[in-house]
Enzyme design. Structure first.
Site, PDB file in Angstrom:
ATOM      1  N   ILE A 152      -0.751  36.487  17.465  1.00  0.00           N
ATOM      2  CA  ILE A 152      -0.822  36.253  16.530  1.00  0.00           C
ATOM      3  C   ILE A 152      -0.756  38.260  16.259  1.00  0.00           C
ATOM      4  CG2 ILE A 152      -3.092  37.003  14.363  1.00  0.00           C
ATOM      5  CD1 ILE A 152      -3.564  33.825  15.691  1.00  0.00           C
ATOM      6  N   ARG A 173      -7.611  43.042  25.783  1.00  0.00           N
ATOM      7  CA  ARG A 173      -8.540  43.606  26.109  1.00  0.00           C
ATOM      8  C   ARG A 173      -8.262  44.416  27.738  1.00  0.00           C
ATOM      9  NH1 ARG A 173      -9.024  37.894  29.469  1.00  0.00           N
ATOM     10  NH2 ARG A 173      -7.103  37.806  29.498  1.00  0.00           N
ATOM     11  N   ARG A 232     -12.503  35.520  14.366  1.00  0.00           N
ATOM     12  CA  ARG A 232     -13.262  34.549  14.465  1.00  0.00           C
ATOM     13  C   ARG A 232     -15.131  35.012  13.744  1.00  0.00           C
ATOM     14  NH1 ARG A 232     -10.362  31.349  14.861  1.00  0.00           N
ATOM     15  NH2 ARG A 232     -10.555  29.382  16.038  1.00  0.00           N
ATOM     16  N   HIS A 279     -11.452  30.862   5.416  1.00  0.00           N
ATOM     17  CA  HIS A 279     -10.769  30.263   6.833  1.00  0.00           C
ATOM     18  C   HIS A 279      -9.581  29.230   6.801  1.00  0.00           C
ATOM     19  CE1 HIS A 279     -11.726  29.626  11.475  1.00  0.00           C
ATOM     20  NE2 HIS A 279     -11.060  29.932  11.141  1.00  0.00           N
TER      21      HIS A 279
END
Length: 320
Positions: A152, A173, A232, A279
């Site tokens: 994404i 990460r 999120r 959302h």
């Protein structure tokens, strides 16, 4: 081995499903109480219903003792991770990589442009029949930081490319090199945040990213910067963000919130400088054809004994 496959899309609507498994339709129903289509103990592949609350998705899991695969139709698998203790060992949990990139990246760009160009103010002025001009920043010549450079995040940068942004920095990460340039590790964030005009969050929710955008993170963002969250809700510390919004130092565009759904009366609804969408990053006309293609491809791999795609983890039976 059990061959039942539970699908939240009627199987007759999915082209290319392999022969062999028994396909059963179950999407939880409108209120989440839809009866199970068969014995959960006979289910080998569970495709998690899309756009249902967590308890609905998790309802059959404790009884699925022959389960081998859990396939989500979301990019994140946090709803499943919360119930790993219900899964037997050896279950492969797969996400929906390739399904939501287009829709979510479109929305991320929409939120950036709408916020920078003052579109929410124009809508309010229109409702009052007020001709409201003014000067607003452009996306051109801005520096953008994408935090969460997976499929994404990469799709977001693809859509930023024509807008003449000054610079795109990428964080994931761990460090790596992408087709568009270097990807920084999360440990580099403190040095990158002060230089970004727009910070886009598109990272999965994990223990490492929960409240990633906390008070210290937000404090390092430059004055007047825009925070966009299409990841999120819990990736952002809501109270810390509210403090920055109320002070007027930052603005925000949020497709996800914590709590979610955002309840009536919550101060985030009326905080200055915030644009909220409910959302809707994934559910567009682009979703269903991509979801069907993913399921057909995954189930062909499963039926033929081939390695599955997009495996996030395999359970060990300990809930870890």
């Amino acid at each position: 081995m059990s061959a039942d496959v539970w699908l939240p899309i009627p199987p007759e609507e999915i082209e290319g499903l392999p022969e062999g498994p028994r396909y059963l339709f179950w999407d939880g129903g409108e209120d989440g109480t839809q009866p199970f289509p068969g014995d959960p103990a006979d289910c080998a592949v569970y495709v998690v219903p899309y756009m249902k609350r967590g308890p609905v998705k998790a309802r059959p899991l404790p009884r699925m003792r022959a389960l081998r695969v859990v396939q989500t139709l979301t990019a994140g698998v946090d709803d499943v991770l919360a119930h790993l203790s219900d899964l037997p060992p050896g279950v492969q949990v797969c996400n929906a990589r390739g399904v939501h990139e287009a829709s979510t990246a479109e929305l991320a760009l929409t939120l950036v442009l709408a916020s920078l160009r003052g579109v929410p103010g124009f809508v309010r002025a229109q409702q009052q029949e007020h001709w409201q001009g003014g000067f607003h920043p452009a996306l051109a010549d801005r520096s953008v930081l994408i935090v969460g450079y997976g499929a994404i995040g990469s799709a977001i940068e693809d859509r930023l490319a024509p807008f003449e942004v000054a610079r795109v920095a990428r964080v994931a990460r761990s460090a790596r090199t992408s087709a568009r340039g270097p990807v920084h590790p999360l440990t580099d964030l403190p040095g990158l945040l002060p230089h970004a005009d727009v910070v886009v969050l598109s990272t999965p929710l994990t223990q490492d990213t929960r409240h990633l955008a906390d008070a210290a993170f937000l404090a390092r963002m430059k004055d007047g910067a825009l925070l966009v969250n299409v990841a999120r809700g819990p990736v952002v510390d809501t109270e810390a963000l509210l403090a920055e919004l109320k002070g007027g130092r930052l603005t925000a565009a949020l497709d996800v919130t914590d709590p979610e759904p955002l309840p009536p009366g919550h101060p985030l609804w009326h905080a200055p400088g915030v644009l909220i969408s409910p959302h809707v990053g994934g559910p567009t006309s682009a979703y269903l054809p991509r979801a069907k293609r993913l399921l057909a491809a995954q189930l062909r791999r499963y039926a033929h004994g081939e390695p599955l795609a997009h495996v996030v983890l395999t359970t060990d039976g300990t809930g870890a």
